[in-house]
Scaffold this active site. Structure first.
Site, PDB file in Angstrom:
ATOM      1  N   GLU A 159      10.342   1.382   9.978  1.00  0.00           N
ATOM      2  CA  GLU A 159      11.343   2.427   9.695  1.00  0.00           C
ATOM      3  C   GLU A 159      10.646   3.761   9.912  1.00  0.00           C
ATOM      4  O   GLU A 159       9.797   4.152   9.122  1.00  0.00           O
ATOM      5  CB  GLU A 159      11.835   2.312   8.245  1.00  0.00           C
ATOM      6  N   GLU A 200      10.254  16.228  14.888  1.00  0.00           N
ATOM      7  CA  GLU A 200      10.528  16.122  13.451  1.00  0.00           C
ATOM      8  C   GLU A 200       9.610  17.099  12.701  1.00  0.00           C
ATOM      9  O   GLU A 200       8.392  17.020  12.826  1.00  0.00           O
ATOM     10  CB  GLU A 200      10.246  14.690  12.984  1.00  0.00           C
ATOM     11  N   CYS A 258      13.611  11.048   6.298  1.00  0.00           N
ATOM     12  CA  CYS A 258      13.565  10.564   7.685  1.00  0.00           C
ATOM     13  C   CYS A 258      14.869  10.866   8.416  1.00  0.00           C
ATOM     14  O   CYS A 258      14.869  11.188   9.600  1.00  0.00           O
ATOM     15  CB  CYS A 258      13.300   9.071   7.700  1.00  0.00           C
ATOM     16  N   GLY A 294       7.278   5.089   7.720  1.00  0.00           N
ATOM     17  CA  GLY A 294       6.397   6.223   7.971  1.00  0.00           C
ATOM     18  C   GLY A 294       6.695   6.862   9.311  1.00  0.00           C
ATOM     19  O   GLY A 294       7.798   6.707   9.858  1.00  0.00           O
ATOM     20  N   SER A 295       5.710   7.553   9.845  1.00  0.00           N
ATOM     21  CA  SER A 295       5.938   8.330  11.065  1.00  0.00           C
ATOM     22  C   SER A 295       5.932   7.447  12.317  1.00  0.00           C
ATOM     23  O   SER A 295       5.363   6.347  12.318  1.00  0.00           O
ATOM     24  CB  SER A 295       4.837   9.384  11.192  1.00  0.00           C
ATOM     25  N   LYS A 303       0.847  -1.206   0.000  1.00  0.00           N
ATOM     26  CA  LYS A 303       0.000   0.000   0.000  1.00  0.00           C
ATOM     27  C   LYS A 303       0.875   1.245   0.000  1.00  0.00           C
ATOM     28  O   LYS A 303       1.557   1.531   0.997  1.00  0.00           O
ATOM     29  CB  LYS A 303      -0.897   0.044   1.248  1.00  0.00           C
TER      30      LYS A 303
HETATM   31  P1  NAD Z   1       2.676   8.444   7.798  1.00  0.00           P
HETATM   32  O1  NAD Z   1       3.041   7.655   9.000  1.00  0.00           O
HETATM   33  O2  NAD Z   1       1.650   9.489   7.917  1.00  0.00           O
HETATM   34  O3  NAD Z   1       2.144   7.462   6.646  1.00  0.00           O
HETATM   35  C1  NAD Z   1       2.927   6.374   6.203  1.00  0.00           C
HETATM   36  C2  NAD Z   1       2.017   5.308   5.619  1.00  0.00           C
HETATM   37  O4  NAD Z   1       1.195   4.783   6.657  1.00  0.00           O
HETATM   38  C3  NAD Z   1       1.069   5.822   4.536  1.00  0.00           C
HETATM   39  O5  NAD Z   1       0.943   4.825   3.533  1.00  0.00           O
HETATM   40  C4  NAD Z   1      -0.243   5.982   5.291  1.00  0.00           C
HETATM   41  O6  NAD Z   1      -1.370   5.888   4.455  1.00  0.00           O
HETATM   42  C5  NAD Z   1      -0.165   4.800   6.251  1.00  0.00           C
HETATM   43  N1  NAD Z   1      -0.989   4.924   7.449  1.00  0.00           N
HETATM   44  C6  NAD Z   1      -1.440   6.055   8.063  1.00  0.00           C
HETATM   45  N2  NAD Z   1      -2.188   5.734   9.144  1.00  0.00           N
HETATM   46  C7  NAD Z   1      -2.197   4.378   9.221  1.00  0.00           C
HETATM   47  C8  NAD Z   1      -2.765   3.440  10.124  1.00  0.00           C
HETATM   48  N3  NAD Z   1      -3.506   3.834  11.174  1.00  0.00           N
HETATM   49  N4  NAD Z   1      -2.562   2.116   9.921  1.00  0.00           N
HETATM   50  C9  NAD Z   1      -1.809   1.693   8.883  1.00  0.00           C
HETATM   51  N5  NAD Z   1      -1.240   2.532   7.977  1.00  0.00           N
HETATM   52  C10 NAD Z   1      -1.429   3.852   8.149  1.00  0.00           C
HETATM   53  O7  NAD Z   1       4.063   8.974   7.226  1.00  0.00           O
HETATM   54  P2  NAD Z   1       4.311   9.935   5.975  1.00  0.00           P
HETATM   55  O8  NAD Z   1       3.862  11.277   6.377  1.00  0.00           O
HETATM   56  O9  NAD Z   1       3.777   9.303   4.738  1.00  0.00           O
HETATM   57  O10 NAD Z   1       5.902   9.887   5.853  1.00  0.00           O
HETATM   58  C11 NAD Z   1       6.718  10.683   6.610  1.00  0.00           C
HETATM   59  C12 NAD Z   1       7.270   9.927   7.792  1.00  0.00           C
HETATM   60  O11 NAD Z   1       7.938   8.753   7.353  1.00  0.00           O
HETATM   61  C13 NAD Z   1       8.297  10.741   8.545  1.00  0.00           C
HETATM   62  O12 NAD Z   1       8.081  10.607   9.929  1.00  0.00           O
HETATM   63  C14 NAD Z   1       9.608  10.089   8.145  1.00  0.00           C
HETATM   64  O13 NAD Z   1      10.629  10.280   9.080  1.00  0.00           O
HETATM   65  C15 NAD Z   1       9.224   8.665   7.974  1.00  0.00           C
HETATM   66  N6  NAD Z   1      10.168   7.946   7.111  1.00  0.00           N
HETATM   67  C16 NAD Z   1      11.041   7.041   7.667  1.00  0.00           C
HETATM   68  C17 NAD Z   1      11.986   6.385   6.860  1.00  0.00           C
HETATM   69  C18 NAD Z   1      12.976   5.407   7.465  1.00  0.00           C
HETATM   70  O14 NAD Z   1      13.567   4.652   6.710  1.00  0.00           O
HETATM   71  N7  NAD Z   1      13.176   5.414   8.763  1.00  0.00           N
HETATM   72  C19 NAD Z   1      12.034   6.650   5.496  1.00  0.00           C
HETATM   73  C20 NAD Z   1      11.135   7.572   4.963  1.00  0.00           C
HETATM   74  C21 NAD Z   1      10.208   8.216   5.787  1.00  0.00           C
END
Ligand code: NAD
Length: 498
Positions: free
Chosen positions: A266, A401, A300, A244-245, A191
Site C-alpha cells: 500500500e 507526493e 496516502c 509506506g512510500s 515492524k
Molecule cells: P517509508 O516508506 O519511508 O517507511 C515505511 C516503513 O518502511 C517504515 O516502517 C520504515 O522503517 C520501513 N522501511 C524503510 N526502508 C526500508 C527498507 N529498505 N526495507 C524494508 N522496510 C523499510 O514511508 P513513511 O514515510 O513511513 O510513510 C509515508 C508513506 O506511506 C507515504 O508515501 C504514504 O503515501 C504511504 N502510505 C500509504 C498508505 C496506503 O494505504 N496506500 C497508507 C499510509 C501511508
C-alpha cells in the site's frame, strides 16, 4: 501553547518511562545488540521515550518464534478461537482508546480528534476481520471434462507474515497489519515505523493480555534500512504486508523476489480531487480542505491536486483560502487544535523544499508557504496550510507526493481535459469528484485510473471496501474480502472416485 505534560494521562506517563523492549515469542526482550533509539515528540522535538533498535538477529529470533507458533498449532486453531482472540484484542484496544490516541498524538502529531478517530477505526477493523475468521471457505468445482472426479478448493494460511508500517496513522495501520493475517491463521512479525513505535508496542501489551499464544504476534523495532531489510530478505518469511512510500515499496518488491515472497504493498499517491461547476460548493470546498489538511496532509490518499472548473475557480479559491487561514494550529493534545505538527524536522524540511521549488517554477502562493510565526509553535515541526496556484502537471509540486499540508489548485475547462490531466500521474491511489450531474459522475468513475473514486465526499473508506493502489500506488488490496484472501493460498484438490 498548552503544557503537554499536564494533558498526558497517567497510564501513558507510566508507559513512557523506562526503555521500550521488543515483543518476541511472548516475552518482552531487549535488542540482542543492546542499541537504543529515541522517539521524538514532534510538537516540542524533545525525547519521548527510548526504544531498542533491533537488527537481523532480532528478526531471526522473531521469525523462528513465529514459525514455531504457526507449525505448532496456530494454523490449525479453530477459526472461532481466532475470532474470539481478535474480538478480545478489539475490546482491549477500545478500553485503552485514550492511551493509544495520546501515544499517537504525542509521537506523530495527529490531533486528538484525528488520532482518536483512527484508533476507533482500529477497533472496528479488528472486529471486522474477527468476523471473517469463521467465514473463509473454498469451492466445489465441476470439471470441464466431466468424469467421476470430486474436485474442490480450500483456503490455507500462508505462514509467517513480515508486516511493515508507515508513521502516519500508526495504531490503525498496525491493526491493519495484524487483523487479516491472524484471522486467516498466519503468524506475524510486525515492524512499526521508527518515528512511531509506541502505540504499536502498547498494542503488543494488549495482544499479550488478550492471550494470543507466544510467537503468534512478534513486534520488532528499529530502522527500515536495517531491520526492515532483515525482514524483507529473511528466507523463512512467506509474505510481506507493507504500508509506506513507493520508493521503499519498489525496494521491498525487489528483495521479496529472492524467495518469491507474496506481497501486498500500500504505497503513495498524488490524488486528484475534482470540483465541477454544478457541485454543491458548500460541501465541496470544506471537503477539499479536509482532503488535504486532515492529518496535516500526511495521508496516502490526500486530495493534493484540486481541479476546479474555471467558471467557479475564483469563488472556490477565495473560500479555500478563507478556511485555510482560519485553521488553528497547536499542540495536538489540545482539543482546540485543528492541525498538529508534521511528524519530524526532516518532514518539514521536505515540505519547505517542495514549496521553494514551486516558487521557482512560478507558483502563486495564495496562503501559507512557510512555518507559522508564532513563538509558541516554534519548537515544533509546524507548517501553515498552504494553497498554491499557477503550476501545471510538469511541476514537481503537482506530480510528486509532498506529504504535508500543501494543496495545488488547477483550473480546467472540459471533462475530457480534466480526465486526461487527473490521470497524468504515475500514482493511482484515490480520487474525488464533486458534481450533481449523474452522467458526469459516472463518466468520471469509468475514466479515473485510481483504486478508489469518491463522489461528493472525500475519504469514503470502510473496512468492507477494498483499498487498492493502481499503477505505482501499490500491489494487491487491503481491507474487505480481498484484504483477507491476500493472506491465504488456494489449494486445489481432485479425487478420482473410481
Ligand atoms: P517509508 O516508506 O519511508 O517507511 C515505511 C516503513 O518502511 C517504515 O516502517 C520504515 O522503517 C520501513 N522501511 C524503510 N526502508 C526500508 C527498507 N529498505 N526495507 C524494508 N522496510 C523499510 O514511508 P513513511 O514515510 O513511513 O510513510 C509515508 C508513506 O506511506 C507515504 O508515501 C504514504 O503515501 C504511504 N502510505 C500509504 C498508505 C496506503 O494505504 N496506500 C497508507 C499510509 C501511508
Amino acid at each position: 501553547m498548552v503544557n503537554t505534560t499536564l494533558l498526558i494521562n497517567e497510564k501513558v506517563q507510566v508507559f513512557l518511562k523506562g526503555t521500550k523492549e521488543m515483543f518476541i515469542d511472548g516475552k518482552w526482550v531487549p535488542a540482542v545488540n543492546g542499541t537504543l533509539y529515541e522517539s521524538i515528540n514532534p510538537t516540542t522535538n524533545e525525547v519521548l521515550a527510548k526504544i531498542y533498535e533491533g537488527d537481523e538477529q532480532d528478526v531471526d529470533l522473531a521469525v523462528k518464534a513465529a514459525r514455531r507458533a504457526f507449525e505448532g498449532g496456530w494454523k490449525k486453531t479453530a477459526p472461532r478461537e481466532r475470532a474470539r482472540l481478535l474480538n478480545k484484542l478489539a475490546d482491549l484496544v477500545e478500553e485503552n482508546l485514550e492511551e493509544i490516541t495520546q501515544l499517537d498524538s504525542l509521537e506523530y502529531g495527529g490531533t486528538l480528534a484525528v488520532a482518536g478517530g483512527f484508533a476507533q477505526n482500529a477497533v472496528h477493523h479488528l472486529r471486522y476481520y474477527a468476523g471473517w475468521a469463521t467465514k473463509l471457505y473454498g469451492e466445489t468445482v465441476e470439471l470441464t471434462g466431466g468424469g467421476n472426479i470430486h474436485a474442490y478448493t480450500k483456503r490455507e494460511p500462508l505462514g509467517v507474515c513480515g508486516q511493515i508500517t508507515s508513521w502516519n496513522f500508526p495504531a490503525l495501520v498496525a491493526c491493519w497489519k495484524l487483523a487479516a493475517p491472524l484471522a486467516a491463521g498466519n503468524t506475524v512479525v510486525l515492524k512499526p515505523a521508527q518515528q512511531t513505535s509506541l502505540s504499536t508496542l502498547y498494542i503488543g501489551k494488549l495482544v499479550e493480555q488478550a492471550g494470543f499464544p507466544p510467537g503468534v504476534v512478534n513486534i520488532v523495532t528499529g530502522a527500515g534500512s536495517k531491520l526492515g531489510e532483515a525482514i524483507t530478505s529473511h528466507p523463512d518469511i512467506d509474505k510481506i504486508g507493507f504500508t509506506g512510500s513507493t520508493v521503499v515499496g519498489k525496494r521491498i518488491m525487489e528483495k521479496a523476489s529472492d524467495s518469491l515472497k507474496k506481497i501486498t504493498l500500500e504505497l503513495g499517491g498524488k490524488s486528484p480531487n475534482i470540483i465541477f461547476a454544478d457541485a454543491d460548493l458548500n460541501k465541496a470546498v470544506p471537503g477539499a480542505i479536509t482532503a488535504i489538511l486532515m492529518n496535516t496532509g500526511q495521508v496516502c490518499a490526500a486530495g493534493s491536486r484540486l481541479y476546479v472548473e474555471r467558471s467557479v475557480y475564483d469563488e472556490v479559491k477565495e473560500k479555500l483560502v478563507e478556511i485555510a487561514e482560519s485553521f488553528v494550529l497547536g499542540n495536538p493534545l489540545d482539543p482546540n487544535a485543528q492541525m498538529g505538527p508534521l511528524v519530524s524536522k526532516a518532514q518539514v524540511e521536505t515540505v519547505e523544499k517542495y514549496v521553494e521549488q514551486a516558487r521557482k517554477d512560478g507558483a502563486n502562493i495564495l496562503t501559507g508557504g512557510k512555518r507559522p510565526e508564532n513563538p509558541e509553535l516554534e519548537k515544533g515541526n509546524f507548517y501553515l496550510p498552504t494553497i498554491i496556484e499557477g503550476l501545471d502537471e510538469n511541476c514537481q509540486a503537482v506530480y510528486e507526493e509532498i506529504f504535508g499540508p500543501v494543496l495545488c489548485i488547477l483550473p480546467f475547462d472540459s471533462i475530457e481535459e480534466v480526465i486526461e490531466r487527473a490521470n497524468s500521474t504515475e500514482y493511482g491511489l484515490a480520487s474525488g469528484v464533486w458534481t450533481t450531474n449523474l452522467q458526469t459522475a459516472h463518466t468520471m468513475i469509468e475514466s479515473l485510473d485510481a483504486g478508489s473514486v469518491w463522489v461528493n465526499e472525500y475519504y469514503l473508506t470502510d473496512d468492507n471496501i477494498p483499498l487498492t493502489g493502481f499503477k505505482q500506488s501499490g500491489v494487491g488490496s487491503e481491507l474487505g474480502l480481498a484484504g483477507i484472501e491476500a493472506y491465504t493460498k488456494v489449494k486445489s484438490v481432485a479425487i478420482k472416485l473410481g
